[in-house]
Design a protein around this motif. Sequence first.
Motif, mmCIF file in Angstrom:
data_model
loop_
_atom_site.group_PDB
_atom_site.id
_atom_site.type_symbol
_atom_site.label_atom_id
_atom_site.label_comp_id
_atom_site.label_asym_id
_atom_site.label_seq_id
_atom_site.Cartn_x
_atom_site.Cartn_y
_atom_site.Cartn_z
ATOM 1 N N PHE A 5 41.132 26.073 56.995
ATOM 2 C CA PHE A 5 40.355 26.224 55.753
ATOM 3 C C PHE A 5 41.157 25.746 54.542
ATOM 4 C CE2 PHE A 5 39.399 28.855 52.012
ATOM 5 C CZ PHE A 5 38.084 28.471 51.789
ATOM 6 N N LEU A 6 42.424 26.155 54.458
ATOM 7 C CA LEU A 6 43.262 25.766 53.325
ATOM 8 C C LEU A 6 43.503 24.257 53.299
ATOM 9 C CD1 LEU A 6 45.914 28.653 53.273
ATOM 10 C CD2 LEU A 6 43.981 28.294 51.725
ATOM 11 N N LEU A 7 43.702 23.661 54.471
ATOM 12 C CA LEU A 7 43.886 22.213 54.528
ATOM 13 C C LEU A 7 42.626 21.477 54.067
ATOM 14 C CD1 LEU A 7 45.866 21.625 57.856
ATOM 15 C CD2 LEU A 7 46.648 21.166 55.529
ATOM 16 N N THR A 8 41.471 21.970 54.485
ATOM 17 C CA THR A 8 40.208 21.341 54.080
ATOM 18 C C THR A 8 40.045 21.384 52.571
ATOM 19 O OG1 THR A 8 39.157 21.969 56.180
ATOM 20 C CG2 THR A 8 37.708 21.415 54.342
ATOM 21 N N VAL A 9 40.273 22.558 51.991
ATOM 22 C CA VAL A 9 40.177 22.691 50.528
ATOM 23 C C VAL A 9 41.194 21.785 49.841
ATOM 24 C CG1 VAL A 9 40.446 24.293 48.591
ATOM 25 C CG2 VAL A 9 39.274 25.042 50.666
ATOM 26 N N THR A 10 42.400 21.707 50.401
ATOM 27 C CA THR A 10 43.454 20.869 49.817
ATOM 28 C C THR A 10 43.056 19.399 49.806
ATOM 29 O OG1 THR A 10 45.162 22.418 50.548
ATOM 30 C CG2 THR A 10 45.869 20.190 50.001
ATOM 31 N N ILE A 69 52.524 21.939 47.647
ATOM 32 C CA ILE A 69 53.497 23.036 47.637
ATOM 33 C C ILE A 69 52.792 24.387 47.574
ATOM 34 C CG2 ILE A 69 55.329 24.127 46.271
ATOM 35 C CD1 ILE A 69 56.282 21.338 45.516
ATOM 36 N N LEU A 70 51.781 24.487 46.737
ATOM 37 C CA LEU A 70 51.040 25.744 46.623
ATOM 38 C C LEU A 70 50.330 26.089 47.933
ATOM 39 C CD1 LEU A 70 49.485 25.360 43.043
ATOM 40 C CD2 LEU A 70 51.415 26.799 43.735
ATOM 41 N N THR A 71 49.740 25.091 48.563
ATOM 42 C CA THR A 71 49.050 25.328 49.838
ATOM 43 C C THR A 71 50.027 25.740 50.925
ATOM 44 O OG1 THR A 71 47.376 23.668 49.267
ATOM 45 C CG2 THR A 71 47.548 24.314 51.582
ATOM 46 N N LEU A 72 51.132 25.011 51.037
ATOM 47 C CA LEU A 72 52.135 25.319 52.054
ATOM 48 C C LEU A 72 52.736 26.702 51.826
ATOM 49 C CD1 LEU A 72 53.744 24.309 54.501
ATOM 50 C CD2 LEU A 72 55.403 23.320 52.904
ATOM 51 N N SER A 88 51.342 29.239 50.382
ATOM 52 C CA SER A 88 50.345 30.249 50.714
ATOM 53 C C SER A 88 50.260 30.474 52.217
ATOM 54 C CB SER A 88 48.972 29.823 50.173
ATOM 55 O OG SER A 88 47.961 30.734 50.542
ATOM 56 N N MET A 89 50.251 29.379 53.001
ATOM 57 C CA MET A 89 50.173 29.512 54.459
ATOM 58 C C MET A 89 51.422 30.181 55.028
ATOM 59 S SD MET A 89 48.243 26.107 55.913
ATOM 60 C CE MET A 89 49.408 24.932 55.216
ATOM 61 N N VAL A 90 52.592 29.755 54.555
ATOM 62 C CA VAL A 90 53.845 30.321 55.067
ATOM 63 C C VAL A 90 53.948 31.796 54.714
ATOM 64 C CG1 VAL A 90 56.349 30.251 54.858
ATOM 65 C CG2 VAL A 90 55.061 28.122 55.051
ATOM 66 N N GLN A 91 53.564 32.146 53.503
ATOM 67 C CA GLN A 91 53.637 33.545 53.087
ATOM 68 C C GLN A 91 52.740 34.432 53.941
ATOM 69 O OE1 GLN A 91 52.623 34.197 48.991
ATOM 70 N NE2 GLN A 91 52.948 36.410 49.093
ATOM 71 N N ARG A 92 51.524 33.969 54.206
ATOM 72 C CA ARG A 92 50.592 34.752 55.025
ATOM 73 C C ARG A 92 51.135 34.947 56.442
ATOM 74 N NH1 ARG A 92 45.175 35.174 53.068
ATOM 75 N NH2 ARG A 92 44.542 35.572 55.217
#
Length: 253
Positions: free
Chosen positions: A125-130, A232-235, A237-241
């Motif tokens: 989902f995050l990649l699609t939005v990105t 950077i923001l997307t990555l 967010s994913m790593v933090q989750r």
Amino acid sequence: MFCSGCGSQMADHTKFCGKCGTAAEVQAASNETAAASEPVQAGTSGNDIKDNVYVKQGKEVGSMYLAFALAAIKAPFTTAKQTDETGFVNGIISILLFSVFYSLTSYNLIGSFVSFWEGAIVPAFLLTVTFFLFAGVMTLVLKLMNVGATYKNVLARYGALLVFPGALAMFGFVLALLSLNFLGVFIALMSVVFIPLTFFGTMFSFERKGPGGLDAFYGIVLTNVLIMIISILTLASMVQRMIEEITSSFWFL
């Protein structure tokens, strides 16, 4: 014809029942009412018809994208340059395919540490939005460069150039299914290497409408800066989750 009052048989030309005197029009009305109720039962097949329409449309979209993908694999930049905004659906499909297959390939490697939701669904989902944001950034910069480009057209051309990285991500997923996880992840990571090239290819596939506007050099610099910030923001967010989920499984420490 039978009488609705006493049930005795009546002649077709008879207006009244010979036994009870019930008018034949009443019987005809009841027959019409019963006949009118029959299509309600037959109407249940409407869902099947609608389903068949959706299936037909799905096949048409699938065959259309297949032809688009084959042309893009053969000549990515040429296909992108010849694609107009009517092909934005193909661009969306390319984005979805890359996001899903790349996320599934990565999940095969870290699936023992995180859930399917956090390891595959959320990253996809995050990649699609990105990617949609990337297309928005390129559209904005192209307008600053005085280039005639709409968001749909950028999305369509970007999707054409994203076919090759998406094919690599899909191949990596197949390798991961064959228990070649590390090789599959390596191929998937290789697909990411080609992503910056898709930005340049998309922007250079358009032509200026006239003199003026932002210089191409500064346009490329601005695009890279904005895309880097979004990445950077997307990555992060994913790593933090994922880190939060992994650490939550060791609550007893």
